[in-house]
Structures are given as C-alpha cells and as structure tokens.
Write a protein that holds these residues in place. Structure first.
Motif, mmCIF file in Angstrom:
data_model
loop_
_atom_site.group_PDB
_atom_site.id
_atom_site.type_symbol
_atom_site.label_atom_id
_atom_site.label_comp_id
_atom_site.label_asym_id
_atom_site.label_seq_id
_atom_site.Cartn_x
_atom_site.Cartn_y
_atom_site.Cartn_z
ATOM 1 N N GLU A 270 -0.458 -49.281 22.137
ATOM 2 C CA GLU A 270 -0.591 -50.895 21.989
ATOM 3 C C GLU A 270 0.505 -51.536 22.670
ATOM 4 N N GLU A 271 1.845 -51.205 23.358
ATOM 5 C CA GLU A 271 2.351 -52.139 23.863
ATOM 6 C C GLU A 271 1.940 -51.896 24.876
ATOM 7 N N THR A 272 1.593 -53.005 26.027
ATOM 8 C CA THR A 272 1.230 -52.798 27.480
ATOM 9 C C THR A 272 2.970 -53.614 28.895
ATOM 10 N N LEU A 273 2.786 -52.789 29.751
ATOM 11 C CA LEU A 273 3.810 -53.090 30.670
ATOM 12 C C LEU A 273 3.191 -53.571 31.739
ATOM 13 N N SER A 274 2.793 -54.701 32.521
ATOM 14 C CA SER A 274 1.772 -55.165 33.427
ATOM 15 C C SER A 274 1.134 -53.790 33.424
ATOM 16 N N GLY A 275 -0.500 -54.587 31.850
ATOM 17 C CA GLY A 275 -1.065 -53.421 31.853
ATOM 18 C C GLY A 275 -1.419 -52.300 31.938
ATOM 19 N N VAL A 276 -0.163 -51.279 31.779
ATOM 20 C CA VAL A 276 -0.176 -50.240 31.738
ATOM 21 C C VAL A 276 0.761 -50.162 30.367
ATOM 22 N N ILE A 279 3.016 -45.466 26.691
ATOM 23 C CA ILE A 279 2.378 -43.789 26.652
ATOM 24 C C ILE A 279 1.930 -43.417 27.437
ATOM 25 N N ASP A 280 1.194 -43.859 28.633
ATOM 26 C CA ASP A 280 1.141 -44.096 29.466
ATOM 27 C C ASP A 280 1.493 -44.195 30.474
ATOM 28 N N LEU A 281 2.923 -44.105 30.826
ATOM 29 C CA LEU A 281 3.691 -44.086 31.356
ATOM 30 C C LEU A 281 4.690 -42.755 31.196
ATOM 31 N N PRO A 282 4.971 -41.833 32.147
ATOM 32 C CA PRO A 282 6.058 -40.361 31.638
ATOM 33 C C PRO A 282 7.156 -40.651 31.134
ATOM 34 N N VAL A 283 7.876 -42.003 31.855
ATOM 35 C CA VAL A 283 9.235 -42.184 31.984
ATOM 36 C C VAL A 283 9.345 -42.145 30.002
ATOM 37 N N TYR A 284 8.641 -43.313 29.818
ATOM 38 C CA TYR A 284 9.191 -43.875 28.179
ATOM 39 C C TYR A 284 8.526 -42.020 27.319
ATOM 40 N N ARG A 285 7.178 -41.716 27.697
ATOM 41 C CA ARG A 285 6.412 -40.978 26.963
ATOM 42 C C ARG A 285 7.178 -39.312 26.276
ATOM 43 N N ASP A 286 7.992 -39.029 27.747
ATOM 44 C CA ASP A 286 8.708 -37.878 27.579
ATOM 45 C C ASP A 286 10.138 -37.620 26.745
ATOM 46 N N ARG A 287 10.680 -38.941 26.669
ATOM 47 C CA ARG A 287 10.850 -39.065 25.392
ATOM 48 C C ARG A 287 11.369 -39.367 24.449
ATOM 49 N N LEU A 288 9.601 -39.989 24.253
ATOM 50 C CA LEU A 288 9.071 -39.092 23.163
ATOM 51 C C LEU A 288 8.533 -37.717 22.452
ATOM 52 N N LEU A 289 8.314 -37.514 23.260
ATOM 53 C CA LEU A 289 8.265 -35.879 23.136
ATOM 54 C C LEU A 289 8.955 -35.569 22.435
ATOM 55 N N LYS A 290 10.374 -35.377 23.684
ATOM 56 C CA LYS A 290 11.480 -35.116 23.056
ATOM 57 C C LYS A 290 11.892 -35.285 21.645
ATOM 58 N N LEU A 291 11.702 -36.264 21.135
ATOM 59 C CA LEU A 291 11.987 -36.406 19.927
ATOM 60 C C LEU A 291 11.015 -35.911 18.629
ATOM 61 N N GLN A 292 10.240 -35.575 19.371
ATOM 62 C CA GLN A 292 8.737 -35.688 18.980
ATOM 63 C C GLN A 292 9.438 -33.643 18.033
ATOM 64 N N ALA A 293 9.730 -33.526 19.066
ATOM 65 C CA ALA A 293 10.362 -31.848 18.825
ATOM 66 C C ALA A 293 11.790 -32.166 17.742
ATOM 67 N N ARG A 294 12.207 -32.905 18.267
ATOM 68 C CA ARG A 294 12.811 -32.532 16.916
ATOM 69 C C ARG A 294 12.967 -33.237 15.811
#
Lengths: 409, 368
Positions: A270-276, A279-294
């Motif tokens: 839902e949250e957008t940064l300058s319209g993006v 979840i579409d920003l890999p820098v944040y998404r990768d951290r989310l995926l790491k935590l999802q695995a844990r």
C-alpha cells in the motif's frame, strides 16, 4: 512427515469452528491488552461462556470451576487456530490464570485451590506478580524484600518492580525472603498477599512507549497471614520456578511472527515512495523476504516441537531456543516496518499522517518480549549451558579488596 | 501427526553416517582431493548398495521411488562428512530432469542406469538461472553448439544433461565435438566444469522448449539438497566448535565458560535448528504441496546459506589461529558451504525467486 492430526481432531476442529461461527464474539480492535484494566462485566460473561464450552480453563478440574478436559496440546492448538482464523475474541488473559492457577494446582493446599482457582479463572479475582526487585532482575534469587513473623502474620517490607496490573489487582503472589540465615535459594517463601493492605503503595512505571503497563510497588509493614503461604517456608524459589515455566510458555509462541510478516507485506503493497510501491523496491523487498524465511523457519520449528511432544520424543536444545529466536525476529520485523515508513514511521501519539497501524509502538514494544521473562542474555546462558553442555561461568565472590585490585588494573 | 523424519529416513541417515564414519575421515578426504579425485569408486559403490542413487527414481525404472526427504537425509549426511561424490547431479537433478522432461522411451532407457549407478550423470543448470558469460546453446538437426558453465560433477560423468531456456538436452561426454574443461573452485571436495560443444550430437529430453516446468522442478530439488548439504556441513562445524570450547583452556578455564564464546554458540544454534525444520518442510512441500514448492525451496536454500555463513565465520574465529590452518581442516567445510551458497543462485537471487513465486516481484530481473 504426516501433517494431519487425524479424524478425531478434524471433528473437534469442526466443533470449534461451529462455535466461532454461531456464538463467537468478534475481537475488538486492541481490546484486551495484558495489564491495562480489570476485566469488564462483558468480558467476565464471555469468559463464563468459554469455560462452559471448554475454550477457556479447559484442563482445570471441574471441582475448581474448570472444564475438566484431559490435557491435549493439539486440541489447545486447534482452539487457538480457529479463534485467530475467525477473529473470535479469546478469554481473559492474565498472570493469575496463566501462572498462579497452574502453580496452585501443582503445589497448593486443597483449601487454597478451592478458595482461589474458581474465582481467578472467572475473572473475579485479579492477581499481580511480585517477583522482580530493583536490585534483583536476572539474579532474581538475590531478592531482598523481607518478611518477619510477628504473631499470626508475616510483616513484609521492601520494594517490587515490573508489577503489571498492580493498580487494580485484588491479590499478589509474591516472593519474600523469610529465612535470612538460609542460603540464597533456600531463604525465600511464596506468599499470597491481599492488595487491600494499607502498607502497599503503587506507583506507575512509565516505559519508553510512553505508557504505564507496569508499576513499582512499595511495601511498608504489610501483613500477610502465615497460612497464606504456598508450600513451606524457604521453598519459594522452587515454587517460583514452577510458575516461571508457565510464563516462558506464554511469551514464546513460535508461530506468532507470521501475522507480523503478513502485516508488513500488506503495508508494503500500500505504501508508496514517490509513486513506487515499497514492495516493488528490491532494497526493502529483500529484507522482507529474509524475515519471511526466518518466520517460516520458526513456524515449522514450532510444528516440530509439537510433534516431539505428541509422539513423546525427547526435545533437546531445539526446545530452549524458541524465546530468543521469536523475540529477536519480532524486533526485526517491526524494525523493517519503521524503516519502510521512513520519517512517517516516527510519527507517534496519533499525529497527523500517522497510519492506523502503529509500527513505532510495536517496534518499541518488542523489547518487552526480548527482556521480559528472562533477558536474551540469560536465555543464551540457558541455551549454551543446559542445551550445549558448556561449563558455567565460575561463581567467584570477590570481597571489597578484590574489587579494588581489579579496578586499579 | 508427525513433523520430522520417519523411522525409515532416520535409519537411512544412520546407516550412511556409520559407513562414512568408518570409511572416510578427514585424512581420507585430504587424500582424495589432494590427488584431484572427486569421485571415489568405493564410496560410489557404497551409495549404490545402500540404494541412495535410486531414491528419486520410480520403482518401475529400477529405483526405490522414495521422496525428497529421503534425498534430503542423504545430502545432509554427505555435507556433514564433506564427501567427494556427485550425488546431487547424478542422483537428484538428473533423474528428475529425465522424469519430468523426458519421453517414455527416454525414461525407460536412462532412469535404470541412474538408479544402479552404472552410468554416471552430470548436469549443468547455471546458465538458465544467472547467465554470466552470455553462453548459449544452439540446437539444430540433432547437433548442438555452444558452451554450458558449471556442470556439476564433470570429472566422472559419462552423460551430461545441459539446460538452455526451456529445453534440456542430453550429450555423451565421449561424443565428437564435446570438450569438458575443469572449473577449479575453492572447494576441492566436488568438481565443476565448462562444457564446450561444437556440432556435437545431442538428444532433446522430451520436446524442444517443453522443459520449462521440469527445469523449475529440478531447480527446486537442487535448492533443497544444496540446503541440506549446507545444513550437514554447518552442523559439523558447529559441533567441532562446541567440542573445542569445552576442552580448549586459556586463563585456566575452558574457553566455553566465557560468555563471549558461549553466547555466540547459543546464537548460532538458535538459528540453525529452525532452519533444519524449514528444510524438512521444503522437502515435504516439494512432494506434497506443489503450490508452495518453489517459495519453500528458495527460502530454505537462501536462509540456511545465511545461517551457515554466520557459522563458518564464528566457528573459524573461535578456533583462533588454528581455525585458519590447513592442519585443522575446518576450511573443507567452510569452502563447501561457500560454494553451495553460490551454486544455482546466491541468496539474493534465490530470495528474488521466492518473491516471484508469491507474486511479490516481476519474473524478469531488469536493469533499473
């Protein structure tokens, strides 16, 4: 690998689901938080309904007001899963129900069981826990609050801290040093204190969230009848450990992080940064995926421990790690949420632009899990000493001159 | 309900473990790898005798038709003992490639020789995951030309399965126009190669362009078994560090009594045990929960790679100067874990695939 529980449990699940769908009250947003206020009349009534159907106080014997079912960890799990899935409101949760009642059942006298268990599970008596002191946290057994027998009473003086719910509790289960000449672990008694005593002073302890879930409790010549003792004089440490076992179980729920991950993932869609979208920003998404695995690892680890329990297989070090793993993960999940929100993640106390979900508060609150019920550092001692068999740190008591020598160096 | 290994799976692990304990110690590994031997016929025969090579081959084709958790147990045990053997390529990836992409005739012909271990298979998938050298294979009229990198188990292999976008092909190593050149990695316990092909005769497994799903299945099996291999190797390093902390004395006390040491070990095991549970579930999902298979396999591999990296670092440090020596041999496990981490996609790429599998990211990795 067999992940089905079997037809008996499918039937039980259907029964619970039916209850939730027909009689179940929905969870109110943020309604029941440990230590906020006494159970309301509505909660007390709901609790009675839950006990009647076996969804609260399930394994407490009937003679003490419980439902009287045989302990069955799978049924307890199914109840909790179905209540969460359907958003059905749970029963009253407090330290009296989760810690004192099991302790009384294990070591209380018949009279104590009759007097307190029913009233506690129905929400009529609210308890607080008088363990920690300013000078006795991790080293709880060093506690100094003392009780001296005078006639029919222990006269108690000292100070307790972290006593959640103390401001509205009726009773307190408290650890008091009654045998000053005995060794540290053998001089403590487990007493049941009436909170009406005029010698008790409660001061709210404001935490870094800005709220006062906890209190400081000052005890000044408080009188506790000598028969309000659980076990014998000097046995309090052993009895407290019976209770602590239940507290650890309460804090450590290995599957709990899944909803945290879901929450952050939804927010990042839902949250957008300058319209993006975040979840579409890999820098944040990768951290989310790491935590999802844990989180997934903890979830399946929880199933593995449950399986050990059901199949009567022994559990070693893998059972000791749960609290440390789950509480650090929770911290990291909310940490990511705040980082994704950026400046807006620091908004607090209902500020303009603040989102409905209060990530900063969750982030700060995650320290309660890391520290409460034995700090992360104490957990690491437990894991390495009991789980891995590493030697203890030598307990050397230095006298004054010894410490001075060390300081000079 | 039972979450974990069955009695049967535990027995397989115990048997293999016993065999390796008495037949392949660190000195044995040194001797083999020192002579650049990555395939010991003795160990290969033992794996074949214990049925480990045919675990994933259906019974009708001479295997035992068991599941991914059995394979996981074998991979974990091989990782624990840093065994030089191309189990992964031959017994996990190749049979699944043939099973899922091949025609009935190909299955009938090829799967039995995999199960028995008579003909050794190697497989190269790297160029479809993350192509670094713009390699490609041009297939036309039963001939193939091009390069394929990171063939797993090139030294002993006689038949090679090579992946290119959507297609899997089979090439015989001895055929004209096939050159296999060793790729020397830091890990001496396994061997890799680049396959250079010039008008070499090849056979397409199934139909050209029809192997996209098969490649994903094979990749998932690879991720799970690499994760298991890493798990075994990481557990071995961890156990050595705990033992060392118990016996090594400094300042008149075992170093394991210092919280600076014991707390690190507590942190490592706190990460390692749940990753074992995740790998078990990923193996279960591979067989039973197809809609979760890719995400779980990716998560298992990426996660245990991160956990094991912490273990390689901390246990090496904990042994002090000895940890850095060849004499102690800890580096064999260190290097195996490092190669597993990168093989078939490092953690970031693998997590990206986990995101794709959940609809959280677009499939193609594009420049920003």
């Amino acid at each position: 690998m067999e992940l089905e529980f079997g037809p008996e449990y499918d039937e039980f699940r259907a029964e619970v689901r039916n209850f939730c769908n027909t009689l179940g009250k929905k969870t109110q947003h943020g309604s029941i938080r440990l230590g906020e206020y006494r159970p309301t009349q509505e909660m007390v009534e709901w609790q009675a309904t839950l006990i009647e159907h076996g969804y609260a106080a399930r394994t407490i014997p009937k003679e003490y007001g419980g439902f009287g079912a045989k302990p069955d960890i799978v049924k307890s799990l199914i109840i909790s899963e179905e209540f969460v899935r359907s958003g059905t409101r749970g029963g009253i949760q407090n330290q009296g129900i989760s810690m004192l009642v099991p302790t009384l059942l294990e070591v209380g006298t018949e009279e104590q069981k009759k007097k307190y268990i029913r009233a506690t599970i129905y929400g009529d008596i609210v308890w607080c826990q008088g363990y920690s002191e300013p000078g006795s946290g991790s080293d709880l057994a060093s506690l100094k609050t003392k009780g001296v027998v005078d006639g029919d009473n222990f006269v108690v003086n000292g100070q307790k801290v972290w006593t959640s719910s103390a401001q509205f509790s009726d009773m307190c289960f408290i650890l008091v040093r009654t045998e000053p000449d005995a060794a540290k672990h053998h001089g403590i008694s487990y007493l049941l204190m009436d909170m009406e005593d005029p010698g008790i002073e409660i001061r709210p302890l404001v935490t870094m969230t800005g709220e006062a879930f906890f209190n400081e409790m000052f005890l000044n010549d408080v009188k506790i009848p000598v028969d309000s003792i659980v076990g014998k004089r000097g046995e309090g440490w052993r009895i407290a450990n019976v209770t602590l076992k239940y507290e650890r179980g309460m804090i450590a729920n290995p599957g709990a992080s899944a909803s945290g991950i879901r929450g952050v993932a939804d927010m990042m869609h839902e949250e957008t940064l300058s319209g993006v979208r975040a979840i579409d920003l890999p820098v944040y998404r990768d951290r989310l995926l790491k935590l999802q695995a844990r989180s997934l690892a903890n979830k399946y680890h929880g199933l593995r421990l449950l399986s050990n329990d059901i199949n009567k297989e022994s559990t070693g070090v893998e059972g000791l790690i749960v609290k440390l793993s789950a509480t650090y993960l929770s911290y990291d999940i909310y940490s990511l949420a705040v980082d994704v929100m950026g400046e807006f993640g620091t908004l607090y106390d209902g500020s303009v632009y603040q989102r409905k979900k209060d990530w900063m508060r969750q982030y700060i609150s995650s320290f309660m899990g890391i520290i409460g019920g034995g700090t992360a550092q104490i957990q690491k001692n437990v894991i390495s000493e009991r789980g891995l068999g590493l030697p203890r740190e030598p307990l050397v008591k230095l006298d004054k001159s010894g410490w001075e020598l060390l300081r000079k160096k | 309900m039972r979450f974990g290994l069955s009695e049967d799976q535990k027995m397989l692990g115990d048997m293999l473990n016993k065999y390796l304990e008495s037949n392949l110690d660190l000195e044995g590994v040194r001797e083999l790898t020192g002579n650049d031997v990555h395939h010991s016929p003795a160990i290969w025969n033992a794996l074949a005798e214990q049925g480990a090579l045919g675990i994933l081959v259906p019974e009708e084709f001479g295997g035992s038709g068991l599941g991914m958790l059995h394979a996981e147990v074998v991979s974990e045990t091989l990782g624990r003992h840093i065994v030089p053997a191309s189990y992964l390529g031959h017994a996990v990836l190749a049979p699944l490639a043939i099973q899922h992409a091949g025609s009935e005739q190909q299955k009938e012909k090829l799967l039995p020789e995999i199960a028995s271990g008579e003909v050794i298979y190697g497989i190269a998938l790297t160029d479809v995951v993350m192509n670094r050298e713009n390699t490609q294979l041009s297939i036309s009229g039963g001939k193939v030309t091009g390069d394929s990198t990171f063939l797993i188990g090139g030294q002993a292999a006689e038949k090679l399965i090579l992946a290119t976008a959507g297609t899997l092909i089979l090439v015989e190593k001895s055929a004209p126009g096939v050159t296999v050149e060793t790729l020397t990695t830091v890990d001496k316990t396994r061997d890799f190669a680049v396959v250079r092909l010039k008008d070499a005769p090849c056979e397409i497994l199934g139909k050209e362009g029809g192997a996209t799903d098969a490649i994903e299945t094979v990749m998932n099996a690879g991720r799970i078994n690499l994760a298991a291999d890493t798990l075994g190797a990481a557990q071995a390093m961890f156990n050595q560090a705990v033992e060392y902390a118990r016996v090594r004395e400094q300042f008149d006390r075992p170093i394991g009594s210092f919280q600076s040491i014991k707390h690190i070990l507590a942190e490592l095991i706190t990460e390692l045990e749940p990753s074992r549970s995740l790998i078990w579930y990923a193996a279960h999902a591979f067989d039973e929960v197809p809609e979760e298979a890719t995400a779980m396999a990716c998560h298992a591999k990426a996660h245990v790679s991160e956990v094991a990296k912490n273990i390689t670092r901390a246990t090496t440090e904990m042994h002090g100067g000895m940890g850095f020596t060849d004499l102690l041999g800890l580096h064999f496990w260190f290097k195996r874990i490092e190669v597993n981490r990168q093989l078939l996609g490092g953690p970031e790429i693998t997590r990206h695939h986990a995101a794709v599998a959940q609809g959280w990211a677009p499939e193609k990795i594009t420049a920003a």
